[in-house]
Enzyme design. Structure first.
Site, mmCIF file in Angstrom:
data_model
loop_
_atom_site.group_PDB
_atom_site.id
_atom_site.type_symbol
_atom_site.label_atom_id
_atom_site.label_comp_id
_atom_site.label_asym_id
_atom_site.label_seq_id
_atom_site.Cartn_x
_atom_site.Cartn_y
_atom_site.Cartn_z
ATOM 1 N N HIS A 244 37.900 -15.203 -16.947
ATOM 2 C CA HIS A 244 37.532 -16.376 -15.615
ATOM 3 C C HIS A 244 38.580 -17.389 -14.808
ATOM 4 O O HIS A 244 39.004 -18.111 -15.683
ATOM 5 C CB HIS A 244 36.558 -17.657 -16.272
ATOM 6 C CG HIS A 244 35.616 -16.541 -16.715
ATOM 7 N ND1 HIS A 244 35.599 -15.485 -18.352
ATOM 8 C CD2 HIS A 244 34.662 -16.864 -16.921
ATOM 9 C CE1 HIS A 244 34.283 -15.261 -17.826
ATOM 10 N NE2 HIS A 244 32.918 -15.452 -18.051
ATOM 11 N N GLU B 270 38.042 -12.619 -10.945
ATOM 12 C CA GLU B 270 37.217 -13.703 -10.636
ATOM 13 C C GLU B 270 36.105 -13.646 -9.972
ATOM 14 O O GLU B 270 35.917 -13.136 -9.147
ATOM 15 C CB GLU B 270 37.788 -15.256 -9.456
ATOM 16 C CG GLU B 270 37.354 -16.190 -9.013
ATOM 17 C CD GLU B 270 36.151 -17.484 -10.161
ATOM 18 O OE1 GLU B 270 36.916 -17.447 -10.829
ATOM 19 O OE2 GLU B 270 35.140 -17.546 -9.529
ATOM 20 N N ASP C 254 38.329 -17.877 -20.629
ATOM 21 C CA ASP C 254 37.594 -19.393 -19.948
ATOM 22 C C ASP C 254 36.414 -19.681 -19.208
ATOM 23 O O ASP C 254 36.356 -19.688 -17.591
ATOM 24 C CB ASP C 254 39.196 -19.624 -19.247
ATOM 25 C CG ASP C 254 39.206 -21.185 -18.899
ATOM 26 O OD1 ASP C 254 37.780 -22.315 -19.995
ATOM 27 O OD2 ASP C 254 39.704 -21.871 -17.837
HETATM 28 C C1 SAM Z 1 36.210 -22.568 -16.264
HETATM 29 S S1 SAM Z 1 36.647 -21.954 -14.361
HETATM 30 C C2 SAM Z 1 38.690 -21.238 -15.163
HETATM 31 C C3 SAM Z 1 39.630 -22.602 -14.784
HETATM 32 C C4 SAM Z 1 40.684 -21.603 -14.761
HETATM 33 N N1 SAM Z 1 40.729 -20.476 -15.368
HETATM 34 C C5 SAM Z 1 42.748 -22.272 -14.897
HETATM 35 O O1 SAM Z 1 42.089 -22.761 -16.639
HETATM 36 O O2 SAM Z 1 42.184 -22.971 -14.173
HETATM 37 C C6 SAM Z 1 35.509 -20.924 -14.917
HETATM 38 C C7 SAM Z 1 35.420 -20.153 -13.526
HETATM 39 O O3 SAM Z 1 34.588 -18.835 -14.133
HETATM 40 C C8 SAM Z 1 33.876 -18.165 -13.027
HETATM 41 N N2 SAM Z 1 33.217 -17.430 -13.247
HETATM 42 C C9 SAM Z 1 32.085 -17.736 -13.783
HETATM 43 N N3 SAM Z 1 31.269 -16.609 -14.311
HETATM 44 C C10 SAM Z 1 31.769 -15.819 -14.168
HETATM 45 C C11 SAM Z 1 32.143 -14.564 -14.235
HETATM 46 N N4 SAM Z 1 31.165 -13.458 -14.863
HETATM 47 N N5 SAM Z 1 33.377 -13.328 -14.264
HETATM 48 C C12 SAM Z 1 34.649 -13.854 -13.825
HETATM 49 N N6 SAM Z 1 34.450 -14.683 -13.691
HETATM 50 C C13 SAM Z 1 33.439 -15.932 -13.592
HETATM 51 C C14 SAM Z 1 33.662 -19.476 -11.781
HETATM 52 O O4 SAM Z 1 33.395 -19.752 -10.823
HETATM 53 C C15 SAM Z 1 34.890 -20.203 -12.951
HETATM 54 O O5 SAM Z 1 36.293 -20.488 -11.570
#
Ligand code: SAM
Length: 290
Positions: free
Chosen positions: A41, A121, A172
């Site tokens: 994520h 992402e 995450d």
């Molecule tokens: C908490 S943020 C991530 C922050 C990043 N890991 C950091 O520490 O900089 C969660 C992200 O997951 C994405 N997201 C949500 N569901 C997802 C999925 N099933 N697979 C991949 N990304 C996803 C969202 O769009 C968002 O950008």
């Protein structure tokens, strides 16, 4: 409304997660053999703390801004916090003074040529931004880091086990949906059946103590790999301010991570200005077999 990390970038939970991420990457790099860094994520990789979203959230003031200010008076003693602040400062020198790096950029800056990164992402706009950020600023370590738009959970199945037979996986999710906790607990045994020796880090929000206790207990029943819960909270753990604390569930933690996390988390709590009711803790959810 769809989750946007730009509201939260650089808040205390991001700082906690990213110090831990860098500490784990460094621990894996004690061995020469390369590994896969899989970020399921990934977000957009770089956040402008002056943007409307970031200013509306205003969360970085009590996070990275607070820590940088406190560290100017009291330079960090632990190598983990010091390395994290160096990384943020070095990346800011490249990307601008009011930016905050996301997990893929922090990891890319630490990966070696023998390591490999893969960042997933789901939001196409965010993943395109991430691709541009890594192309512009992520090549310092010269590791190959790929970005894909898609579902991070599906990629756990597609990319594990890695050809290197070593991996650090950061999971995450946004926790927009209350089902995310039970889904993670249900999914983890399958992921571990696929690749049982990887190091897995799952970030989680601390809002209600009982929910966390139940989740930890469920995971402890479901898996046998040694697992730590490393937590830092700035507000009493059962208040309803919103986000009381930040947790990292670490499956297969490298040697001595329990003691190291305990030490730097306390230092970080001090730098964050943790007042009465704040705290930190490291505990084994599934015990290490000695
Ligand atoms: C908490 S943020 C991530 C922050 C990043 N890991 C950091 O520490 O900089 C969660 C992200 O997951 C994405 N997201 C949500 N569901 C997802 C999925 N099933 N697979 C991949 N990304 C996803 C969202 O769009 C968002 O950008």
């Amino acid at each position: 409304m769809q989750y946007r990390h730009s509201f939260h970038a650089g808040n205390f939970a991001d700082v906690h997660k990213h110090v831990g991420l860098l500490a784990l990457l460094r621990a894996l790099q004690k061995k020469e053999k390369g590994f896969l860094y899989l970020d399921t994520h990934a977000g957009s990789g770089l956040y402008d703390l002056r943007s409307e979203d970031a200013r509306r959230g205003g969360e970085s003031a009590a996070g990275i801004a607070q820590v940088l200010q406190a560290a100017a008076q009291h330079p960090p003693r632990t190598p983990e916090v010091a390395a994290y602040l160096d990384t943020v400062r070095n990346l800011r020198a490249l990307t601008g003074a009011s930016t905050y790096p996301g997990s893929p950029l922090i990891a890319a800056s630490a990966l070696r040529p023998v390591d490999r990164g893969s960042c997933i992402e789901t939001v196409p706009q965010e993943s395109r931004h991430l691709g541009r950020v890594l192309a512009a600023f992520g090549s310092e370590g010269k590791a190959t880091v790929r970005v894909a738009a898609g579902d991070g959970y599906a990629q756990l199945a597609a990319q594990l086990p890695p050809k290197e037979r070593r991996a650090l996986v950061l999971i995450d999710p946004p926790y927009e949906d209350t089902e995310e906790f039970p889904q993670l607990a249900a999914m983890l045994p399958d992921v571990l059946r696929r690749f049982d020796s990887g190091v897995y880090v799952i970030w989680y929000p601390i809002k209600k103590q009982r929910d966390i206790d139940l989740w930890h207990a469920r995971i402890a029943r479901a898996i046998t790999q040694p697992t730590l819960a490393a937590e830092l909270w700035l507000h009493p753990r059962d208040t309803t301010v919103g986000l009381n604390g930040s947790g990292l569930l670490i499956v297969n933690p490298p040697w001595q991570m329990d003691a190291r996390f305990a030490e730097w988390q306390e230092e970080l709590r001090g730098l964050l200005g943790g007042a009465e009711g704040s705290g930190s803790d490291v505990k084994w959810i599934v015990h290490e077999q000695r």
